[in-house]
Design an enzyme around this catalytic site. Structure first.
Site, PDB file in Angstrom:
ATOM      1  N   ALA A   1       0.823  -1.217   0.000  1.00 24.34           N
ATOM      2  CA  ALA A   1       0.000   0.000   0.000  1.00 24.34           C
ATOM      3  C   ALA A   1       0.854   1.262   0.000  1.00 24.34           C
ATOM      4  CB  ALA A   1      -0.934  -0.009   1.213  1.00 24.34           C
ATOM      5  N   THR A   2       2.003   1.216   0.620  1.00 25.21           N
ATOM      6  CA  THR A   2       2.861   2.410   0.648  1.00 25.21           C
ATOM      7  C   THR A   2       3.216   2.829  -0.774  1.00 25.21           C
ATOM      8  OG1 THR A   2       3.747   1.824   2.805  1.00 25.21           O
ATOM      9  CG2 THR A   2       5.091   3.306   1.451  1.00 25.21           C
ATOM     10  N   ASN A  18      -6.545   3.151  10.221  1.00 27.10           N
ATOM     11  CA  ASN A  18      -5.806   2.020  10.775  1.00 27.10           C
ATOM     12  C   ASN A  18      -5.576   2.110  12.280  1.00 27.10           C
ATOM     13  OD1 ASN A  18      -4.228   4.190   9.487  1.00 27.10           O
ATOM     14  ND2 ASN A  18      -2.520   3.246  10.564  1.00 27.10           N
ATOM     15  N   GLN A  78      -7.011  -0.881   4.937  1.00 27.71           N
ATOM     16  CA  GLN A  78      -7.594  -1.461   6.153  1.00 27.71           C
ATOM     17  C   GLN A  78      -9.023  -1.930   5.951  1.00 27.71           C
ATOM     18  OE1 GLN A  78      -6.402  -2.260   9.027  1.00 27.71           O
ATOM     19  NE2 GLN A  78      -4.382  -1.335   8.898  1.00 27.71           N
ATOM     20  N   SER A  93      -3.600  -3.691   0.114  1.00 28.25           N
ATOM     21  CA  SER A  93      -2.353  -4.315   0.557  1.00 28.25           C
ATOM     22  C   SER A  93      -2.576  -5.779   0.928  1.00 28.25           C
ATOM     23  CB  SER A  93      -1.836  -3.552   1.785  1.00 28.25           C
ATOM     24  OG  SER A  93      -0.728  -4.218   2.352  1.00 28.25           O
ATOM     25  N   GLY A  94      -1.679  -6.674   0.493  1.00 29.85           N
ATOM     26  CA  GLY A  94      -1.828  -8.113   0.735  1.00 29.85           C
ATOM     27  C   GLY A  94      -1.857  -8.477   2.217  1.00 29.85           C
ATOM     28  N   HIS A  95      -0.978  -7.873   3.003  1.00 30.20           N
ATOM     29  CA  HIS A  95      -0.877  -8.348   4.401  1.00 30.20           C
ATOM     30  C   HIS A  95      -1.948  -7.770   5.315  1.00 30.20           C
ATOM     31  CE1 HIS A  95       1.304  -4.951   6.547  1.00 30.20           C
ATOM     32  NE2 HIS A  95       1.403  -4.566   5.293  1.00 30.20           N
ATOM     33  N   THR A 135       9.581  -6.804 -12.782  1.00 31.48           N
ATOM     34  CA  THR A 135       8.993  -8.137 -12.851  1.00 31.48           C
ATOM     35  C   THR A 135       8.073  -8.352 -11.655  1.00 31.48           C
ATOM     36  OG1 THR A 135      11.050  -8.891 -13.863  1.00 31.48           O
ATOM     37  CG2 THR A 135       9.573 -10.598 -13.006  1.00 31.48           C
ATOM     38  N   CYS A 174       2.863   1.992  13.033  1.00 35.48           N
ATOM     39  CA  CYS A 174       3.725   2.875  12.239  1.00 35.48           C
ATOM     40  C   CYS A 174       4.174   4.067  13.072  1.00 35.48           C
ATOM     41  CB  CYS A 174       2.990   3.383  11.013  1.00 35.48           C
ATOM     42  SG  CYS A 174       2.084   2.120  10.151  1.00 35.48           S
TER      43      CYS A 174
HETATM   44  N1  PMP Z   1      -2.330   2.535   4.495  1.00 32.17           N
HETATM   45  C1  PMP Z   1      -2.910   2.093   5.615  1.00 32.17           C
HETATM   46  C2  PMP Z   1      -4.270   2.608   5.995  1.00 32.17           C
HETATM   47  C3  PMP Z   1      -2.246   1.177   6.424  1.00 32.17           C
HETATM   48  O1  PMP Z   1      -2.822   0.753   7.554  1.00 32.17           O
HETATM   49  C4  PMP Z   1      -0.957   0.710   6.044  1.00 32.17           C
HETATM   50  C5  PMP Z   1      -0.190  -0.255   6.908  1.00 32.17           C
HETATM   51  N2  PMP Z   1      -0.113   0.110   8.248  1.00 32.17           N
HETATM   52  C6  PMP Z   1      -0.413   1.200   4.856  1.00 32.17           C
HETATM   53  C7  PMP Z   1      -1.121   2.118   4.109  1.00 32.17           C
HETATM   54  C8  PMP Z   1       0.941   0.734   4.374  1.00 32.17           C
HETATM   55  O2  PMP Z   1       0.794  -0.577   3.896  1.00 32.17           O
HETATM   56  P1  PMP Z   1       1.989  -1.478   3.392  1.00 32.17           P
HETATM   57  O3  PMP Z   1       2.558  -2.093   4.635  1.00 32.17           O
HETATM   58  O4  PMP Z   1       1.339  -2.498   2.507  1.00 32.17           O
HETATM   59  O5  PMP Z   1       2.948  -0.624   2.664  1.00 32.17           O
END
Ligand code: PMP
Length: 384
Positions: free
Chosen positions: A76-77, A156, A184, A204-206, A242, A328
């Protein structure tokens, strides 16, 4: 700690554990037999490319988009950075909420330092953006070129869900481009990019019980987003490089699992969250709820314990994975910008604990977590 030796994981907002079916979908792509660059022109490459196409299709189904509109990223970042920095040459202004993730706020701050006009919208005491405030900002700022609005689907730290469809339609009516960070939201909230008039969407996958290190950006056709880096021209040149096939296979399966189980997950997790809140209220007199009671992610509970230093308190709870504020912002040690935006005092913010419940959470987890917290408070000489 004796009987509570196992780690109780209540930090699903930081990261969701990999779903076993997702792991199973990834494993074949981690063997030598599956070698093949999805951008190569031979059987092995075509097989890998088919798996990546399947991932795009499954992401697209989750958000009501077309597979060709999905750009795979490292998370997501990166998706947020492409959305914001990639439109910087096109737009004249950016509007964000005060409680966006740092991966939105920091690129926007970098653009402001380069001369971009930026408006930061306040939120109410539960973290909600008032659509009327957005409408006023859009009207006031309509003149100088197109406006980009970036407002997250769900927060988040406190779990607030924004009135996204109303925001999206308002942006469309004003000719603004609308990006939403839905990292989220998607594991429990239904989101449709057409219905909510979303132009760009981050995931975001995780945060979806998939692997870390992969995410995606939905880009509506015609949105003039430019690449941040250059290379082999993959993914229409917007995000060259890739793509990682095993991670893609995992993300695709994760999206399928979410779509199939989201409603049941949401009901069950919300009931457990309510149980946790009731038990914590009994264990901690004066407990303050920072996350909203309604219009909130089912698994999110953010509370402040009066007079407590939450970071220090967590050291007494090695058997429990919970966060202080956001994982974070706890890296920086600064009080959370989200808790400040909802007008918590510094003391309340420092006493904040964020519980993130998820698919694997059980009633036993909730009970054991509260027992550990009660015992730790007792050891500190607080009443139960
Ligand atoms: N956006 C939100 C709302 C998040 O909660 C997070 C992860 N804390 C991110 C972006 C960043 O995600 P990633 O770890 O996949 O870069």
């Amino acid at each position: 700690m004796g009987e509570n030796r196992r780690l109780i994981y209540l930090d699903h907002l930081a990261s969701t554990p990999l779903d076993p079916e997702v792991r199973a979908a990834m494993l074949p792509w981690l063997t030598a037999a599956a070698a093949g660059n999805p951008h190569s022109d031979h059987t092995a490459g075509w097989r890998a490319a088919a798996a990546v196409d399947d991932t795009r299709a499954s992401i697209a189904r989750l958000i009501g988009a077309r597979p060709s509109e999905i750009i795979l990223t490292s998370g997501a970042t990166e998706a947020n950075n492409i959305a914001l920095l990639g439109l910087a040459d096109t737009v004249g202004r950016i509007i964000v909420s005060a409680i966006e993730h740092p991966s939105v706020l920091e690129p926007v701050e970098a653009l402001r330092n380069r001369g971009m006009a930026v408006t930061v919208l306040p939120v109410d005491r539960v973290g909600r953006v008032d659509p009327a405030t957005l409408a006023a900002a859009l009207t006031r700022e309509g003149a100088a070129g197109r406006t980009l609005v970036s407002i997250m689907a769900a927060n988040n730290e406190i779990g607030t869900v924004q009135p996204l469809a109303e925001i999206g339609r308002m942006c469309r009516a004003h000719g603004a481009i609308f990006h939403t960070d839905a990292a989220q939201a998607l594991s429990t909230q239904t989101l449709d990019v057409a219905a909510a008039a979303i132009d760009l969407l981050t995931l975001s996958g995780h945060k979806l019980y998939g692997p870390g290190g992969i995410g995606a950006l939905y880009v509506r056709p015609g949105v003039p987003c430019r690449p941040l880096f250059f290379g082999g021209g993959q993914q229409g040149g917007l995000r060259p490089g890739t793509v990682p096939v095993a991670l893609c296979a995992g993300l695709g399966e994760a999206c399928r699992q979410v779509l199939a189980g989201r409603e049941d997950d949401t009901r069950r997790i919300a009931a457990l969250r309510d149980r946790l809140y009731a038990a914590l209220c009994e264990a901690c007199p004066g407990l303050q709820r920072n996350s909203p009671a309604e219009g909130v992610l089912p698994g999110c509970l953010n509370v402040s314990v009066p007079g407590l230093d939450a970071a220090d308190f967590l050291l007494d709870l090695p058997g429990l994975a919970v966060s202080t504020g956001a994982a974070c912002s706890s890296l920086s040690g600064r009080p959370s910008h989200v808790l400040r935006a909802i007008c918590l005092t510094a003391e309340q913010a420092h006493g904040s604990l964020r519980f993130g419940l998820g698919r694997s959470t059980t009633a036993d987890d909730v009970e054991a977590a509260v027992a550990q917290i009660s015992a730790a408070l007792r050891d500190r000489g607080r009443p139960e």
